[in-house]
Structure formats: C-alpha cells, structure tokens
Scaffold this motif. Structure first.
Motif, mmCIF file in Angstrom:
data_model
loop_
_atom_site.group_PDB
_atom_site.id
_atom_site.type_symbol
_atom_site.label_atom_id
_atom_site.label_comp_id
_atom_site.label_asym_id
_atom_site.label_seq_id
_atom_site.Cartn_x
_atom_site.Cartn_y
_atom_site.Cartn_z
ATOM 1 N N TYR A 286 19.443 20.292 25.285
ATOM 2 C CA TYR A 286 18.114 20.317 25.904
ATOM 3 C C TYR A 286 17.095 19.943 24.851
ATOM 4 C CZ TYR A 286 19.853 22.556 30.113
ATOM 5 O OH TYR A 286 20.519 22.815 31.272
ATOM 6 N N SER A 287 15.915 19.552 25.294
ATOM 7 C CA SER A 287 14.829 19.290 24.358
ATOM 8 C C SER A 287 13.539 19.845 24.939
ATOM 9 C CB SER A 287 14.691 17.796 24.080
ATOM 10 O OG SER A 287 14.165 17.135 25.213
ATOM 11 N N THR B 280 14.845 12.674 22.061
ATOM 12 C CA THR B 280 13.707 13.268 22.751
ATOM 13 C C THR B 280 12.464 12.467 22.434
ATOM 14 O OG1 THR B 280 13.147 14.696 20.900
ATOM 15 C CG2 THR B 280 14.737 15.571 22.504
ATOM 16 N N ARG C 188 7.386 21.083 28.134
ATOM 17 C CA ARG C 188 8.422 20.594 29.043
ATOM 18 C C ARG C 188 9.790 20.829 28.430
ATOM 19 N NH1 ARG C 188 7.373 14.694 30.550
ATOM 20 N NH2 ARG C 188 7.058 14.620 28.307
ATOM 21 N N ASN D 268 14.216 21.974 18.945
ATOM 22 C CA ASN D 268 15.241 21.056 19.457
ATOM 23 C C ASN D 268 16.520 21.117 18.624
ATOM 24 O OD1 ASN D 268 13.668 20.266 21.599
ATOM 25 N ND2 ASN D 268 12.775 18.548 20.505
ATOM 26 N N SER E 41 13.636 19.671 28.906
ATOM 27 C CA SER E 41 14.424 18.627 29.557
ATOM 28 C C SER E 41 15.881 18.724 29.137
ATOM 29 C CB SER E 41 13.912 17.241 29.154
ATOM 30 O OG SER E 41 12.551 17.103 29.418
ATOM 31 N N LYS E 42 16.741 18.430 30.086
ATOM 32 C CA LYS E 42 18.163 18.339 29.764
ATOM 33 C C LYS E 42 18.409 16.970 29.159
ATOM 34 C CE LYS E 42 22.625 19.570 31.568
ATOM 35 N NZ LYS E 42 23.330 20.172 32.694
#
Length: 119
Positions: A77-78, A113, A103, A70, A105-106
């Motif tokens: 993103y994460s 996160t 996963r 991250n 994720s934006k």
C-alpha cells in the motif's frame, strides 16, 4: 489530540481485505500525529477569511512523512497527500474551502507511488 483512521470499511467485501486494512491502519495510525505537526507548521492562511493553503504542507508530507510510512507499508500500500477544494455557499456568499486528504492506495504490480515519482 488523537488522530485516527475511520473504521468504516463497509465497502470492503472480503474478510481478507478487511484484515489487510486493519494491518495497514496499524502502520499508519501511530504516525498521524507527525503528519499533523507538518500540517500545522507548513499550512498557511492569507487572511482570517481564507481557507488554509495546504500546498507547502503537502510537499513536505509527500517528500518526508509519506516516504517513511510507505517503507513501513512494505510496497503493498502507499499513502500520499493532496488538496481537495470545493465551493461552500451559505445563502448570501460563497468561498472556496480547501481540505488536505491523506490517500491510502493499494499498490498494483509494485508501481511507484506518486511521492516516489516526484523524487
């Protein structure tokens, strides 16, 4: 073994988002072998018929591996891990199967996160 992210981004509609995914993929993909090493070390199985228990591996991935990834994703993103469980039937019996999911994720408005919240 070589691990990779799928290239199926057919649900991404804009060229800018496709370019962004390519950049995210370039950050995460080289680090997947390390995640697999964690899974192999920490995932456990009760007996030969049981599905793997990914709980301990998920904890380590989210507290160690995902934190580093991250940081490399620079807050846009994460990535985090979670377990997905479902019942599988073969016509005579059933068993619960467990899957470990990474996963991506934006990040919206620099929200923390899930891995960062757990720290």
């Amino acid at each position: 073994n070589k691990f990779f992210l799928a290239d199926d981004i057919s649900n991404v509609t804009s060229d800018a988002d496709k370019d962004e995914f390519t950049k995210v993929k370039a950050v995460i993909e080289p680090k997947l072998d390390a995640a697999v090493d964690i899974i192999m070390e920490y995932a456990t199985r009760g007996c030969c018929c049981d599905s793997l228990d990914f709980g301990p591996a998920i904890e380590v991935i989210n507290k160690e591996w995902a934190v580093g990834v991250n940081k490399d994703l620079a807050g846009r993103y994460s990535v985090d891990a979670f377990a997905w469980k479902e019942w599988q039937y073969n016509g005579q019996s059933a068993r619960q199967a467990s899957f470990l999911v990474l996963r991506i994720s934006k990040v919206v408005d620099n929200q923390p996160t899930e891995a960062e919240v757990e720290e």
